[in-house]
Design an enzyme around this catalytic site. Structure first.
Site, mmCIF file in Angstrom:
data_model
loop_
_atom_site.group_PDB
_atom_site.id
_atom_site.type_symbol
_atom_site.label_atom_id
_atom_site.label_comp_id
_atom_site.label_asym_id
_atom_site.label_seq_id
_atom_site.Cartn_x
_atom_site.Cartn_y
_atom_site.Cartn_z
ATOM 1 N N ILE A 13 47.532 39.238 42.208
ATOM 2 C CA ILE A 13 48.948 39.610 42.120
ATOM 3 C C ILE A 13 49.193 41.097 42.346
ATOM 4 O O ILE A 13 50.340 41.529 42.463
ATOM 5 C CB ILE A 13 49.562 39.206 40.764
ATOM 6 C CG1 ILE A 13 48.878 39.963 39.601
ATOM 7 C CG2 ILE A 13 49.478 37.699 40.561
ATOM 8 C CD1 ILE A 13 49.584 39.748 38.269
ATOM 9 N N LYS A 32 36.066 48.876 35.586
ATOM 10 C CA LYS A 32 36.113 47.418 35.766
ATOM 11 C C LYS A 32 34.874 46.860 35.057
ATOM 12 O O LYS A 32 33.746 47.067 35.516
ATOM 13 C CB LYS A 32 36.065 47.074 37.260
ATOM 14 C CG LYS A 32 36.064 45.580 37.566
ATOM 15 C CD LYS A 32 37.460 45.042 37.638
ATOM 16 C CE LYS A 32 37.457 43.593 38.158
ATOM 17 N NZ LYS A 32 38.822 43.087 38.337
ATOM 18 N N ALA A 96 39.730 40.790 34.886
ATOM 19 C CA ALA A 96 39.621 39.987 36.111
ATOM 20 C C ALA A 96 40.631 38.858 36.049
ATOM 21 O O ALA A 96 40.735 38.165 35.031
ATOM 22 C CB ALA A 96 38.209 39.421 36.246
ATOM 23 N N GLY A 97 41.397 38.671 37.122
ATOM 24 C CA GLY A 97 42.355 37.563 37.154
ATOM 25 C C GLY A 97 43.366 37.680 36.028
ATOM 26 O O GLY A 97 43.906 38.742 35.751
#
Length: 202
Positions: A13, A32, A96-97
């Site tokens: 997104i 990350k 993540a996601g």
């Protein structure tokens, strides 16, 4: 101290672009925790290219492009949740996601966020379906006691959707990052300054 977790309502997104914009605007290092899929440009590489901030090394780099729990299993890697902790100091952490993506078969990202107790920024797309996805994400985080700093919307303006998500979810609306084309460090910086109040991240 500038210290936030950036999560989302779904994958793909634009939360890495938002993370880069936030890191650049606040001159904050980026981390990350787990990178799945190494064939294309990684999220850390995208942020380094766009934001020019220090990048903290990933705790795990998984070759397989899949949810971390599955990528680790396919790669033959054991993700040790007990040792997975954010580096100290100013930091933008990107999950993540979505918030309920599994890190292992027993632990979701939202569970880690609850453990870390770092304020979370929820990135939500503005396309059709976002009200449901956003409110479910907010409920999942709140039910675990995760502190939510606010909502960052991504995409074209949809005023009613943005307003009702913030109202029903009881979460502050921070702003909206529009589509940026062409995407460059300079264009991202300008768009972020135009659509967010940096004081909200102080």
């Amino acid at each position: 101290m500038t210290r936030f977790v950036v999560t989302g309502t779904d994958t793909g997104i634009g939360k890495t672009i938002f993370s880069a914009g936030l890191a650049q605007a606040t001159a904050t290092p980026y981390w990350k925790p787990i990178q799945s899929g190494l064939e294309e440009e990684t999220d850390s590489e995208v942020v380094a290219r766009l934001a020019g901030v220090p990048i903290r090394p990933e705790a795990w780099r998984l070759v397989t492009p899949a949810s971390p729990h599955l990528a680790a299993e396919i790669d033959g890697v054991n993700i040790d949740i007990e040792t997975l902790a954010p580096p100290p100091g100013d930091l933008i952490v990107e999950g993540a996601g979505g918030a309920l993506v599994p890190v292992t078969r027993q632990t979701l990202y939202a569970d880690l966020f609850a453990k870390w107790q770092i304020p979370v920024i929820v990135c939500a797309r503005t396309a059709l379906g976002t009200i449901n996805h956003s409110l479910l994400t907010i409920e999942a985080l709140k039910s675990r006691g995760v502190p939510i700093h606010g909502l960052a919307f991504l995409g074209d303006a949809v005023e009613d959707s943005e307003a009702i998500i913030a109202e029903i979810g009881g979460v502050r609306r921070l702003g909206r990052l529009p589509k940026i084309d062409p995407l460059s460090s300079e264009m991202l910086a300008a768009a972020f300054r135009a659509n967010f109040d940096i004081a909200d991240f102080a």
